[in-house]
Design a protein around this motif. Sequence first.
Motif, PDB file in Angstrom:
ATOM      1  N   GLY A  91       0.846  -1.203   0.000  1.00 12.14           N
ATOM      2  CA  GLY A  91       0.000   0.000   0.000  1.00 12.14           C
ATOM      3  C   GLY A  91       0.876   1.246   0.000  1.00 12.14           C
ATOM      4  O   GLY A  91       1.905   1.298   0.676  1.00 12.14           O
ATOM      5  N   LEU A  92       0.479   2.245  -0.773  1.00 21.96           N
ATOM      6  CA  LEU A  92       1.317   3.435  -0.949  1.00 21.96           C
ATOM      7  C   LEU A  92       1.104   4.442   0.192  1.00 21.96           C
ATOM      8  O   LEU A  92       0.073   4.432   0.864  1.00 21.96           O
ATOM      9  CB  LEU A  92       0.994   4.073  -2.307  1.00 21.96           C
ATOM     10  N   VAL A  93       2.097   5.296   0.372  1.00 19.30           N
ATOM     11  CA  VAL A  93       2.060   6.296   1.453  1.00 19.30           C
ATOM     12  C   VAL A  93       2.127   7.686   0.842  1.00 19.30           C
ATOM     13  O   VAL A  93       3.038   7.977   0.064  1.00 19.30           O
ATOM     14  CB  VAL A  93       3.257   6.102   2.426  1.00 19.30           C
ATOM     15  N   CYS A  94       1.165   8.527   1.163  1.00 25.31           N
ATOM     16  CA  CYS A  94       1.216   9.935   0.761  1.00 25.31           C
ATOM     17  C   CYS A  94       1.766  10.705   1.951  1.00 25.31           C
ATOM     18  O   CYS A  94       1.125  10.792   2.995  1.00 25.31           O
ATOM     19  CB  CYS A  94      -0.185  10.441   0.397  1.00 25.31           C
ATOM     20  N   ALA A  95       2.973  11.260   1.813  1.00 23.93           N
ATOM     21  CA  ALA A  95       3.697  11.770   2.978  1.00 23.93           C
ATOM     22  C   ALA A  95       3.394  13.227   3.343  1.00 23.93           C
ATOM     23  O   ALA A  95       3.899  13.719   4.360  1.00 23.93           O
ATOM     24  CB  ALA A  95       5.198  11.578   2.768  1.00 23.93           C
ATOM     25  N   HIS A  96       2.618  13.917   2.515  1.00 22.12           N
ATOM     26  CA  HIS A  96       2.180  15.271   2.913  1.00 22.12           C
ATOM     27  C   HIS A  96       0.979  15.671   2.073  1.00 22.12           C
ATOM     28  O   HIS A  96       1.070  15.756   0.846  1.00 22.12           O
ATOM     29  CB  HIS A  96       3.296  16.304   2.715  1.00 22.12           C
ATOM     30  N   GLU A 108       7.360  -9.109   2.626  1.00 14.74           N
ATOM     31  CA  GLU A 108       8.010 -10.193   3.360  1.00 14.74           C
ATOM     32  C   GLU A 108       7.295 -10.416   4.694  1.00 14.74           C
ATOM     33  O   GLU A 108       6.675  -9.479   5.225  1.00 14.74           O
ATOM     34  CB  GLU A 108       9.483  -9.826   3.626  1.00 14.74           C
ATOM     35  N   PRO A 109       7.382 -11.641   5.240  1.00 19.69           N
ATOM     36  CA  PRO A 109       6.768 -11.888   6.551  1.00 19.69           C
ATOM     37  C   PRO A 109       7.262 -10.884   7.599  1.00 19.69           C
ATOM     38  O   PRO A 109       8.443 -10.520   7.612  1.00 19.69           O
ATOM     39  CB  PRO A 109       7.238 -13.311   6.887  1.00 19.69           C
ATOM     40  N   GLY A 110       6.337 -10.430   8.419  1.00 23.03           N
ATOM     41  CA  GLY A 110       6.669  -9.439   9.453  1.00 23.03           C
ATOM     42  C   GLY A 110       6.226  -8.039   9.072  1.00 23.03           C
ATOM     43  O   GLY A 110       6.128  -7.156   9.913  1.00 23.03           O
ATOM     44  N   SER A 111       5.952  -7.825   7.754  1.00 23.68           N
ATOM     45  CA  SER A 111       5.532  -6.492   7.305  1.00 23.68           C
ATOM     46  C   SER A 111       4.036  -6.303   7.529  1.00 23.68           C
ATOM     47  O   SER A 111       3.290  -7.280   7.597  1.00 23.68           O
ATOM     48  CB  SER A 111       5.799  -6.321   5.806  1.00 23.68           C
ATOM     49  N   VAL A 112       3.615  -5.038   7.603  1.00 26.08           N
ATOM     50  CA  VAL A 112       2.181  -4.774   7.763  1.00 26.08           C
ATOM     51  C   VAL A 112       1.444  -5.273   6.506  1.00 26.08           C
ATOM     52  O   VAL A 112       1.972  -5.198   5.396  1.00 26.08           O
ATOM     53  CB  VAL A 112       1.857  -3.276   7.996  1.00 26.08           C
ATOM     54  N   ALA A 113       0.237  -5.761   6.725  1.00 23.25           N
ATOM     55  CA  ALA A 113      -0.543  -6.305   5.592  1.00 23.25           C
ATOM     56  C   ALA A 113      -1.339  -5.185   4.931  1.00 23.25           C
ATOM     57  O   ALA A 113      -2.566  -5.155   4.959  1.00 23.25           O
ATOM     58  CB  ALA A 113      -1.449  -7.421   6.085  1.00 23.25           C
ATOM     59  N   ASP A 114      -0.606  -4.211   4.359  1.00 26.77           N
ATOM     60  CA  ASP A 114      -1.203  -3.149   3.552  1.00 26.77           C
ATOM     61  C   ASP A 114      -0.761  -3.446   2.128  1.00 26.77           C
ATOM     62  O   ASP A 114       0.434  -3.319   1.814  1.00 26.77           O
ATOM     63  CB  ASP A 114      -0.663  -1.770   3.952  1.00 26.77           C
ATOM     64  N   SER A 166      -8.014  -4.160  -6.002  1.00 21.39           N
ATOM     65  CA  SER A 166      -8.379  -4.447  -4.614  1.00 21.39           C
ATOM     66  C   SER A 166      -7.283  -3.924  -3.694  1.00 21.39           C
ATOM     67  O   SER A 166      -6.115  -3.847  -4.097  1.00 21.39           O
ATOM     68  CB  SER A 166      -8.549  -5.951  -4.393  1.00 21.39           C
ATOM     69  N   VAL A 167      -7.671  -3.556  -2.484  1.00 20.47           N
ATOM     70  CA  VAL A 167      -6.702  -3.017  -1.520  1.00 20.47           C
ATOM     71  C   VAL A 167      -6.968  -3.634  -0.155  1.00 20.47           C
ATOM     72  O   VAL A 167      -8.120  -3.695   0.291  1.00 20.47           O
ATOM     73  CB  VAL A 167      -6.812  -1.470  -1.410  1.00 20.47           C
ATOM     74  N   MET A 168      -5.896  -4.070   0.495  1.00 25.73           N
ATOM     75  CA  MET A 168      -5.994  -4.563   1.869  1.00 25.73           C
ATOM     76  C   MET A 168      -5.240  -3.574   2.761  1.00 25.73           C
ATOM     77  O   MET A 168      -4.150  -3.139   2.417  1.00 25.73           O
ATOM     78  CB  MET A 168      -5.355  -5.948   1.952  1.00 25.73           C
ATOM     79  N   ALA A 169      -5.832  -3.204   3.886  1.00 26.18           N
ATOM     80  CA  ALA A 169      -5.132  -2.357   4.859  1.00 26.18           C
ATOM     81  C   ALA A 169      -5.275  -3.009   6.226  1.00 26.18           C
ATOM     82  O   ALA A 169      -6.386  -3.378   6.630  1.00 26.18           O
ATOM     83  CB  ALA A 169      -5.713  -0.951   4.871  1.00 26.18           C
ATOM     84  N   GLY A 170      -4.156  -3.193   6.893  1.00 28.26           N
ATOM     85  CA  GLY A 170      -4.164  -3.834   8.207  1.00 28.26           C
ATOM     86  C   GLY A 170      -4.822  -5.200   8.188  1.00 28.26           C
ATOM     87  O   GLY A 170      -5.485  -5.591   9.149  1.00 28.26           O
ATOM     88  N   GLY A 171      -4.654  -5.928   7.080  1.00 32.66           N
ATOM     89  CA  GLY A 171      -5.171  -7.300   6.998  1.00 32.66           C
ATOM     90  C   GLY A 171      -6.629  -7.406   6.596  1.00 32.66           C
ATOM     91  O   GLY A 171      -7.170  -8.511   6.526  1.00 32.66           O
ATOM     92  N   VAL A 211     -10.258  -3.479   2.143  1.00 32.15           N
ATOM     93  CA  VAL A 211     -10.997  -2.220   2.229  1.00 32.15           C
ATOM     94  C   VAL A 211     -11.488  -1.781   0.843  1.00 32.15           C
ATOM     95  O   VAL A 211     -12.365  -0.933   0.719  1.00 32.15           O
ATOM     96  CB  VAL A 211     -10.161  -1.111   2.925  1.00 32.15           C
ATOM     97  N   LEU A 212     -10.884  -2.346  -0.200  1.00 32.42           N
ATOM     98  CA  LEU A 212     -11.407  -2.196  -1.555  1.00 32.42           C
ATOM     99  C   LEU A 212     -11.367  -3.596  -2.156  1.00 32.42           C
ATOM    100  O   LEU A 212     -10.330  -4.269  -2.112  1.00 32.42           O
ATOM    101  CB  LEU A 212     -10.535  -1.247  -2.387  1.00 32.42           C
ATOM    102  N   TRP A 213     -12.500  -4.049  -2.640  1.00 26.92           N
ATOM    103  CA  TRP A 213     -12.524  -5.395  -3.204  1.00 26.92           C
ATOM    104  C   TRP A 213     -13.150  -5.324  -4.586  1.00 26.92           C
ATOM    105  O   TRP A 213     -14.287  -4.912  -4.737  1.00 26.92           O
ATOM    106  CB  TRP A 213     -13.303  -6.354  -2.292  1.00 26.92           C
ATOM    107  N   ASN A 214     -12.366  -5.707  -5.577  1.00 25.41           N
ATOM    108  CA  ASN A 214     -12.844  -5.699  -6.952  1.00 25.41           C
ATOM    109  C   ASN A 214     -13.485  -4.349  -7.315  1.00 25.41           C
ATOM    110  O   ASN A 214     -14.586  -4.292  -7.839  1.00 25.41           O
ATOM    111  CB  ASN A 214     -13.817  -6.865  -7.166  1.00 25.41           C
ATOM    112  N   ARG A 215     -12.803  -3.307  -6.971  1.00 19.56           N
ATOM    113  CA  ARG A 215     -13.152  -1.915  -7.295  1.00 19.56           C
ATOM    114  C   ARG A 215     -14.370  -1.385  -6.543  1.00 19.56           C
ATOM    115  O   ARG A 215     -14.929  -0.347  -6.914  1.00 19.56           O
ATOM    116  CB  ARG A 215     -13.330  -1.722  -8.812  1.00 19.56           C
ATOM    117  N   SER A 216     -14.838  -2.092  -5.519  1.00 20.11           N
ATOM    118  CA  SER A 216     -15.895  -1.463  -4.712  1.00 20.11           C
ATOM    119  C   SER A 216     -15.509  -1.532  -3.236  1.00 20.11           C
ATOM    120  O   SER A 216     -14.682  -2.363  -2.837  1.00 20.11           O
ATOM    121  CB  SER A 216     -17.256  -2.102  -4.992  1.00 20.11           C
ATOM    122  N   VAL A 217     -16.084  -0.602  -2.467  1.00 18.96           N
ATOM    123  CA  VAL A 217     -15.695  -0.465  -1.062  1.00 18.96           C
ATOM    124  C   VAL A 217     -16.733  -1.175  -0.202  1.00 18.96           C
ATOM    125  O   VAL A 217     -17.868  -0.706  -0.097  1.00 18.96           O
ATOM    126  CB  VAL A 217     -15.605   1.035  -0.659  1.00 18.96           C
TER     127      VAL A 217
END
Length: 432
Positions: free
Chosen positions: A56-61, A354-360, A392-397, A400-406
């Motif tokens: 998952g991408l990060v927008c830093a500002h 890799e294992p240990g990373s957040v599931a985003d 699709s997007v997963m955040a924290g496991g 949160v977006l599945w097949n283009r719908s929320v």
Amino acid sequence: MKTLLRNCVSLSLGDGSAGACDLRIDGDLITGRGRALQPEEGEEVVDVGGRFVIPGLVCAHTHLYSALSRGMPPPDRAPGDFREILRRVWWKLDRALDPDAIYYSALAGGLEALRCGTTTIIDHHASPNAIAGSLDLIRDALAEVGIRGVLCYEVTDRGGLKRRDAGLRENERFIESSAGTAAFRGLVGAHASFTLSDASLERCAEIAREYRTGVHIHVAEDMADVRDARRRSRTGLMRRLEHFGISSRRSVFAHCVHLREEDYRALAASGTWVIHNPRSNMNNGVGHAPVHLFPRRSALGTDGFPADMFEEARTGYFRSAEDGKGGRGRIAGLVAGGWRLAAELYGKPFGSLEPGSVADLVVLDYRPQTPLHASNAEGHFLFGLGSNSVESVMAGGTWVLWNRSVPGLDEETIARRASKAAARLWKKMREV
Ligand SMILES: [Zn+2]
């Protein structure tokens, strides 16, 4: 919640890894990666059919409050310079924000970010007529969308001491209440050196020290900031910020367009994060940021534009290419910088599969017409992938977006309410 994600082709700009794999997710972490992983009891098995998966991408500002400004009527008189852009547009908009507009701007901006594969937003908020509790409204909206937020309230002297102190309190309150939560963190927000007295800068730094966090501030976005600091102190902008303890490994400086070479070296020495916002710099005509001088601890932000990191990276690359400075690697490094910054803020690994990373993670519907592997991922990121690839997007496991719908959100109703809030906001802007 346990998920086994099968048939992925992982791609990471962060660690240069790529390849076919299955991913095991338990809670909010990736716990396994391998070929032909077997399902465990209670695990949901999802086959992504050979699609690309990136972190998952990060927008830093950015400023989510600007989400309701799209299509807004222009000011009566066109702004002549950066200060006029602030006075005639953004400072009118932030004064007109009420709790309803704050909430719907964060909800609309958050949904847009999610559809672009952005799962963490580092936001800088201002609403001088609705300060107390404003960060909770943004938190609630982002929680509804299901993405992470690092929030702060913009402290400034421009509304007088009472509002400045309310801003300081809002930062303190939110830093305290968000500490240790899974999805949120707080920083101390400060507008910019040119709207902050010595005493105000000192208070921001004090709170940051007390809560062991950093200051999120605009620095040298325009020459006006640099000139103002010279008027206030002979030593100039960077020394002023250093003197009051604003620079630190935990602080986030947005823009840094007009610093001297020695200032960029000082930023590197202090470990301060520097955020590049190419679309905003171009839009405001503030100048070309010397990205080739930026320290290693730099990342990419959208500064009020939609949190589309594909678009921001592409624009940043074109701008650097036009200047003849900085290649693809530098822009990819800024995207990866966002992951490193998020990792420091949350105390967990981001930007890796890799294992240990957040599931985003982001599942992309992308069919490359040329070979794609770890060593040319940057080329595909800049010239092939886009928010339209985000499926699709997963955040924290959690999906949160599945097949283009929320799942669980009625986006049509939200869009209608956001549009109403925007119309009220634009009307109010004429009155403030
Ligand atoms: Zn900004």
